[in-house]
Design a protein around this motif. Structure first.
Motif, mmCIF file in Angstrom:
data_model
loop_
_atom_site.group_PDB
_atom_site.id
_atom_site.type_symbol
_atom_site.label_atom_id
_atom_site.label_comp_id
_atom_site.label_asym_id
_atom_site.label_seq_id
_atom_site.Cartn_x
_atom_site.Cartn_y
_atom_site.Cartn_z
ATOM 1 N N PHE A 1 0.865 -0.990 -0.103
ATOM 2 C CA PHE A 1 0.032 0.013 -0.045
ATOM 3 C C PHE A 1 0.931 1.353 -0.080
ATOM 4 O O PHE A 1 1.867 1.407 0.818
ATOM 5 C CB PHE A 1 -0.983 -0.057 1.308
ATOM 6 N N SER A 2 0.255 2.173 -0.795
ATOM 7 C CA SER A 2 1.205 3.414 -0.734
ATOM 8 C C SER A 2 -0.054 4.679 -0.651
ATOM 9 O O SER A 2 -1.045 4.559 -1.322
ATOM 10 C CB SER A 2 1.896 3.684 -1.959
ATOM 11 N N SER A 3 0.312 5.727 -0.136
ATOM 12 C CA SER A 3 -0.653 6.800 -0.126
ATOM 13 C C SER A 3 0.297 8.140 -0.436
ATOM 14 O O SER A 3 1.330 8.258 -0.072
ATOM 15 C CB SER A 3 -1.312 6.988 0.986
ATOM 16 N N PHE A 4 -0.434 8.986 -1.213
ATOM 17 C CA PHE A 4 0.091 10.186 -2.012
ATOM 18 C C PHE A 4 -0.726 11.322 -1.583
ATOM 19 O O PHE A 4 -2.084 11.269 -1.563
ATOM 20 C CB PHE A 4 0.009 10.227 -3.251
ATOM 21 N N LEU A 5 -0.145 12.533 -1.178
ATOM 22 C CA LEU A 5 -0.976 13.643 -0.889
ATOM 23 C C LEU A 5 -0.444 14.926 -1.673
ATOM 24 O O LEU A 5 0.753 15.337 -1.688
ATOM 25 C CB LEU A 5 -0.732 14.139 0.766
ATOM 26 N N SER A 6 -1.115 15.517 -2.124
ATOM 27 C CA SER A 6 -0.767 17.153 -2.679
ATOM 28 C C SER A 6 -2.038 18.005 -1.770
ATOM 29 O O SER A 6 -3.004 18.164 -2.130
ATOM 30 C CB SER A 6 -1.118 17.148 -3.930
ATOM 31 N N ARG A 7 -1.325 18.671 -0.898
ATOM 32 C CA ARG A 7 -2.097 19.709 -0.035
ATOM 33 C C ARG A 7 -2.738 20.897 -0.919
ATOM 34 O O ARG A 7 -3.651 21.362 -0.665
ATOM 35 C CB ARG A 7 -1.321 20.108 1.002
ATOM 36 N N SER A 8 -1.875 21.182 -1.967
ATOM 37 C CA SER A 8 -2.239 22.559 -2.663
ATOM 38 C C SER A 8 -3.221 22.094 -3.514
ATOM 39 O O SER A 8 -4.366 23.045 -3.924
ATOM 40 C CB SER A 8 -0.885 23.175 -3.569
#
Lengths: 114, 116
Positions: free
Chosen positions: A60-67
């Protein structure tokens, strides 16, 4: 308030890779979580992102882009047991009271087929 | 096993009645959260307690109340029950207030309430 959107359902094949997207709008963002929930069972923690980028944890991998207010959960080498609901949850900083508000999306029901 | 214990597991009652759901957090956890999950909605945050004090409130109905006791167990009281209150009620715990850090919540198995 908060608004969290994720697809209702997805279907994928055993052994394949699937990406489950989540978009959110919130003030006071303080982290994004992914939980797995099998039918009739308790949710279990999968991953946490607070900074932009990719967090990898086994299959499992998780990605985030706050902008962009965007996250995805990537599941590799899918197994039948991965059939479950995947919940995106956003934590908001509560300035008064010092509490912790974790708001869940409605979940993406993943079906893994042979 | 998450270490969070909820009782009862199943409860069937009639409209207008009152029920109490109980939660024992993991040993050492000071925060307790209550969530409601019905078929047509996701997990809805109800309330958060930390070390006996209410810290955050979600869309909890006035007919519902909760408390956390000195031994850190928590109870959720649901009164004047309506058909729409039928749902799975989850309790979760975490070590602290978790404004930073992974803030992982550990969920109990839930209490399934059916209002007839």
């Amino acid at each position: 308030g908060q608004n969290i959107d994720q697809p209702t359902e997805m279907t994928a094949t055993e052994g394949a890779i699937v990406q489950i997207n989540c978009t959110y709008q919130t003030s006071g963002f303080n982290g994004l979580f992914w939980y797995q929930q099998h039918a009739g069972e308790a949710p279990t923690f999968l991953s946490y992102n607070v900074l932009d980028g990719l967090e990898e944890k086994g299959r499992f991998s998780s990605f985030l882009s706050r902008s962009k207010g965007y996250s995805y959960l990537l599941l590799k080498e899918l197994q039948m047991k991965d059939s479950a609901s995947y919940l995106c949850a956003v934590r908001r900083l509560i300035l008064t009271g010092g509490g912790n508000k974790l708001t869940f999306g409605t979940g993406t029901q993943l079906k893994v087929e042979l | 096993d998450s270490g969070v214990t909820q009782t009862p597991k199943h409860l069937i009652t009639a409209t207008g009645q009152r029920v109490t759901l109980r939660c024992s957090p993991r040993s050492g956890d000071l925060s307790v959260y209550w969530y409601q999950q019905s078929l047509d909605q996701g997990l809805q945050f109800l309330i958060h307690y930390y070390n006996g004090e209410e810290r955050a409130k979600g869309n909890i109905l006035e007919r519902f109340s909760a408390q956390q006791f000195p031994d850190l167990h928590s109870e959720l009281n649901l009164s004047s029950l309506e058909l729409g209150d039928s749902a799975l009620y989850f309790c979760a715990s975490s070590v602290g207030v978790e404004r930073d850090g992974t803030g992982e919540l550990f969920f109990g198995e839930g209490s399934r309430l059916t209002v007839l």
